[in-house]
Design an enzyme around this catalytic site. Structure first.
Site, PDB file in Angstrom:
ATOM      1  N   HIS A   1     -46.349  16.998  96.447  1.00 57.70           N
ATOM      2  CA  HIS A   1     -46.095  16.558  97.821  1.00 57.70           C
ATOM      3  C   HIS A   1     -45.337  15.235  97.864  1.00 57.70           C
ATOM      4  CE1 HIS A   1     -46.456  16.927 102.040  1.00 57.70           C
ATOM      5  NE2 HIS A   1     -47.618  17.561 102.083  1.00 57.70           N
TER       6      HIS A   1
ATOM      7  N   ASP B 251     -42.143  18.126 101.327  1.00 62.94           N
ATOM      8  CA  ASP B 251     -43.230  18.441 102.237  1.00 62.94           C
ATOM      9  C   ASP B 251     -43.472  19.943 102.293  1.00 62.94           C
ATOM     10  OD1 ASP B 251     -43.514  15.733 102.879  1.00 62.94           O
ATOM     11  OD2 ASP B 251     -41.922  15.878 104.390  1.00 62.94           O
TER      12      ASP B 251
END
Length: 409
Positions: A382, A386
Site C-alpha cells: 500500500h 492504493d
C-alpha cells in the site's frame, strides 16, 4: 596422492555452505563421480561428487556445520595414506590411530575405523529421532536413495507403542500436571531463510490483499481445443498456470506501478518484467525467475515455467535463477485452496495468489449455466499504490483470462 574436496560455490552471492549429510564415512571406498555428501546454501541443496577414486580418509566438516566456499570438507586418497598436517577444523569421525605419538615413538599405520552409523538421514530427522529415542536403523526411508526424512521419523513416532500412564489414585489432593514434552526442530537452511524473509516482509511493508474471481470457462475450452496442435507443433502442453502467467505479464505492462519496488523512500519502476513462479519443495518454497518475460510468447513462458520447476525439484537451481524478480505468482490450486493471503516477496510490490478452479452455477443474463471459476488473490504494498489502481490491475488480469484469445494476438 591425497585429494582435497572443497565446499562448492553455489552462486555468486553465496557466503556459506552447510554439509547436510555425509553419504560416506571415514574408511569407506569411493568411486570417481559418486555422491559422497549433500551440501546446501540458503536455497539450494546439491550432491558433492568424489573427484577421484580411493578411500575417504578424513572428514573435516561435520553435518550441520556451515563453512565458506572453498573450505576443505574432506580428503580422499589411497587406503592407509596419511593426510597432511595443519588442519584446524574438527573431525567428525576420528580413527583411533590418529592420536599423535611422541616424536621418538613409532607411529602406527592408518587403520580406518568404521563409524557406527551409516544410515542416510537428514540432520533434522536425526535430531527428532534422537529426541524420541528411536533406532534409526529400523526406520524405513522414503527419500532419495532410501534417505530418512523428517516425515519418516514422525510416522515412526506415531506408530511406536508407549506404555500408558498409570491411573492416578483417587485422593483429595489436586494432581500435579506434568510438563509436556515437545519436539525441538532446529530452523536452518531454506526454512530459516523463509522465516526471516517472511517476517521482515510483514514487518516492513504495508500489505493489503484483494480478491476477485475470473470466469475461465472459455480459456479451458481454448486449452482443450489447441492441446493437440500445441503438442504436435511445439511438443508442449499448455496449462492454466501458463495462461495466468501470460495474463499477468501483459497486465504488468499496462499497469507499470505494480511492476516496481519500494526502497529508500523511492518507488523504483522496472522496465522489464522478471516473473517469479513459486515452487513448493519438501524443504520449503523457492521462487525461480523468468527474466524479460514480456519478450516471451505463451509457448516460451510455458517452457520456462516447466524447466525452472523441474530444476527446482531436482535441486539444480542457481542463486541467479532465484534473484531479481519484480512480481511473483503463487498457485495453490492443486491443493484445493480457493482464496488465500499470499505474502509479498520483498522488495516486490505485488504477488498474485491463484486458487483452485471450481465449476459453479452462474447466471449469464437470464440463463443459469455451469461455469469454471478461478479465484484470484492479489497482495500489494500500500506504500506504492492504493486499492483502486491495484484493483484495476487485477481487473485487467481477469479480462485477459476471460478473453484468452487476446493473449494470442
Amino acid at each position: 596422492m591425497t585429494v582435497e574436496v572443497v565446499m562448492p560455490k553455489l552462486g555468486m552471492a553465496m557466503k556459506e555452505g552447510t554439509v547436510s549429510i555425509w553419504n560416506k564415512g571415514v574408511g569407506d571406498p569411493v568411486r570417481r563421480g559418486e555422491p559422497i555428501a549433500s551440501v546446501s546454501s540458503e536455497k539450494i541443496e546439491i550432491d558433492v561428487e568424489s573427484p577421484a577414486e580411493g578411500t575417504l580418509l578424513k572428514i573435516t566438516v561435520p553435518e550441520g556445520e556451515g563453512v565458506p566456499p572453498g573450505t576443505v570438507i574432506c580428503y580422499i586418497g589411497a587406503l592407509g595414506e596419511e593426510v597432511a598436517a595443519g588442519l584446524t577444523l574438527e573431525e567428525v569421525q576420528k580413527p583411533e590411530v590418529e592420536n599423535q605419538s611422541p616424536a621418538n615413538e613409532k607411529t602406527e599405520p592408518f587403520t580406518p575405523v568404521k563409524p557406527a552409523d551409516r544410515v542416510k538421514i537428514s540432520p533434522v530427522a536425526r535430531k527428532i529421532a534422537e529426541a524420541a529415542n528411536l533406532d534409526i536403523e529400523k526406520i524405513h526411508g522414503t527419500g532419495p536413495g532410501g534417505r530418512i526424512t523428517k516425515e519418516d521419523v514422525q510416522e515412526a513416532i506415531m506408530n511406536s507403542h508407549t506404555p500408558q500412564a498409570e491411573r492416578k489414585k483417587e485422593t483429595n489432593e489436586t494432581p500435579v500436571r506434568p510438563q509436556e514434552e515437545t519436539q525441538q526442530i532446529p530452523v536452518s537452511g531454506i526454512r530459516k531463510v523463509i522465516a526471516v524473509r517472511m517476517f521482515d516482509s510483514l514487518q516492513k511493508t504495508a500489505q493489503l490483499t484483494i480478491n476477485m474471481k475470473a470466469d475461465v470457462t472459455v480459456l479451458i475450452a481454448l486449452q482443450t481445443q489447441t492441446a493437440e496442435t500445441v503438442q504436435n507443433r511445439y511438443d508442449n502442453k499448455l496449462t492454466v498456470t501458463d495462461f495466468i502467467a501470460r495474463a499477468v505479464v501483459l497486465s504488468l505492462q499496462r499497469h507499470g506501478q505494480m511492476n516496481s519496488a519500494y526502497s529508500e523512500d523511492k518507488i523504483h519502476l522496472f522496465k522489464h518484467v522478471h516473473l517469479g513462479m513459486a515452487v513448493a519443495l519438501e524443504k520449503g518454497l523457492v521462487v525461480p525467475v523468468i527474466r524479460d518475460a514480456e519478450q516471451s510468447t505463451l509457448i516460451d513462458l510455458s517452457r520456462s515455467i516447466k524447466t525452472l520447476a523441474q530444476k527446482a525439484r531436482q535441486g539444480q537451481l542457481s542463486n541467479e535463477d532465484m534473484h531479481g524478480s519484480t512480481f511473483t505468482i503463487s498457485n495453490l490450486g492443486a491443493y484445493g485452496v480457493e482464496h488465500f493471503t499470499p505474502v509479498l516477496n520483498p522488495p516486490e510490490t505485488g504477488i498474485l495468489g491463484v486458487g483452485a478452479v471450481n465449476d459453479t452455477p452462474t447466471y449469464i443474463g437470464e440463463k443459469l449455466e455451469r461455469r469454471s471459476i478461478l479465484p484470484l488473490s492479489l497482495t500489494f504494498d500500500h506504500r506504492v499504490l492504493d486499492g483502486a489502481p491495484a484493483a484495476a490491475f487485477l481487473q485487467t488480469v481477469k479480462q485477459y483470462l476471460e478473453e484468452p484469445i487476446t493473449m494470442l494476438l
